[in-house]
Design a protein around this motif. Structure first.
Motif, PDB file in Angstrom:
ATOM      1  N   CYS A  53      -1.200  22.104 -61.485  1.00 53.93           N
ATOM      2  CA  CYS A  53      -0.652  23.454 -61.660  1.00 53.93           C
ATOM      3  C   CYS A  53      -0.097  23.577 -63.075  1.00 53.93           C
ATOM      4  CB  CYS A  53       0.487  23.695 -60.682  1.00 53.93           C
ATOM      5  SG  CYS A  53       0.064  23.446 -58.977  1.00 53.93           S
ATOM      6  N   TRP A  54      -0.251  24.770 -63.656  1.00 50.17           N
ATOM      7  CA  TRP A  54       0.292  25.049 -64.970  1.00 50.17           C
ATOM      8  C   TRP A  54       0.437  26.553 -65.135  1.00 50.17           C
ATOM      9  CZ3 TRP A  54      -4.698  24.077 -63.888  1.00 50.17           C
ATOM     10  CH2 TRP A  54      -5.654  24.930 -64.397  1.00 50.17           C
ATOM     11  N   PHE A  55       1.227  26.959 -66.100  1.00 55.38           N
ATOM     12  CA  PHE A  55       1.397  28.375 -66.398  1.00 55.38           C
ATOM     13  C   PHE A  55       0.484  28.744 -67.564  1.00 55.38           C
ATOM     14  CE2 PHE A  55       5.320  27.415 -64.178  1.00 55.38           C
ATOM     15  CZ  PHE A  55       5.369  28.467 -63.293  1.00 55.38           C
ATOM     16  N   ASP A  56      -0.240  29.859 -67.407  1.00 57.72           N
ATOM     17  CA  ASP A  56      -1.200  30.285 -68.424  1.00 57.72           C
ATOM     18  C   ASP A  56      -0.957  31.727 -68.812  1.00 57.72           C
ATOM     19  OD1 ASP A  56      -3.389  30.063 -70.134  1.00 57.72           O
ATOM     20  OD2 ASP A  56      -4.758  30.845 -68.609  1.00 57.72           O
ATOM     21  N   PRO A  57      -0.599  32.005 -70.052  1.00 59.16           N
ATOM     22  CA  PRO A  57      -0.291  31.044 -71.108  1.00 59.16           C
ATOM     23  C   PRO A  57       1.059  30.378 -70.846  1.00 59.16           C
ATOM     24  CG  PRO A  57       0.130  33.257 -71.900  1.00 59.16           C
ATOM     25  CD  PRO A  57      -0.445  33.392 -70.515  1.00 59.16           C
ATOM     26  N   PRO A  58       1.328  29.264 -71.531  1.00 62.57           N
ATOM     27  CA  PRO A  58       2.622  28.605 -71.341  1.00 62.57           C
ATOM     28  C   PRO A  58       3.774  29.585 -71.546  1.00 62.57           C
ATOM     29  CG  PRO A  58       1.171  27.236 -72.655  1.00 62.57           C
ATOM     30  CD  PRO A  58       0.475  28.567 -72.492  1.00 62.57           C
ATOM     31  N   GLY A  59       4.760  29.526 -70.663  1.00 60.54           N
ATOM     32  CA  GLY A  59       5.904  30.426 -70.744  1.00 60.54           C
ATOM     33  C   GLY A  59       5.721  31.697 -69.930  1.00 60.54           C
ATOM     34  N   SER A  60       4.520  31.925 -69.412  1.00 61.06           N
ATOM     35  CA  SER A  60       4.280  33.128 -68.610  1.00 61.06           C
ATOM     36  C   SER A  60       4.616  32.862 -67.145  1.00 61.06           C
ATOM     37  CB  SER A  60       2.818  33.570 -68.732  1.00 61.06           C
ATOM     38  OG  SER A  60       1.984  32.727 -67.944  1.00 61.06           O
TER      39      SER A  60
END
Length: 86
Positions: A53-60
């Protein structure tokens, strides 16, 4: 006496090893990209994969998830990727 399927035991052991090694850890694709967290180990037609899992874009707030094989990721060591400075 129950019949033991050695392949099933082997697969279960493989999932257990991956779970202990990666679950909850921060990883990155070997080719680069955002930091990701391993949420769980999931079955795929080609064997167990790490559900990352990750946020795309980072910080979103847009959460992305994808199953990735162990050979395509590396544990994050806390260092910035090459070319990135603060």
């Amino acid at each position: 006496m129950p019949i033991v399927d050695r392949n099933q035991n082997s697969a279960a052991a493989q999932y257990d090893v991956l779970r202990r090694r990666y679950k909850g850890k921060t990883v990155r694709l070997r080719s680069g990209g955002p930091l990701m967290t391993v949420d769980e180990i999931v079955p795929t037609p080609t064997g167990p994969a790490l559900l990352c899992c990750w946020f795309d874009p980072p910080g979103s707030t847009k959460l992305e998830r994808a199953p990735l094989h162990e050979t395509s990721i590396e544990l994050d060591d806390g260092r910035l990727p090459s070319g990135v400075t603060i």
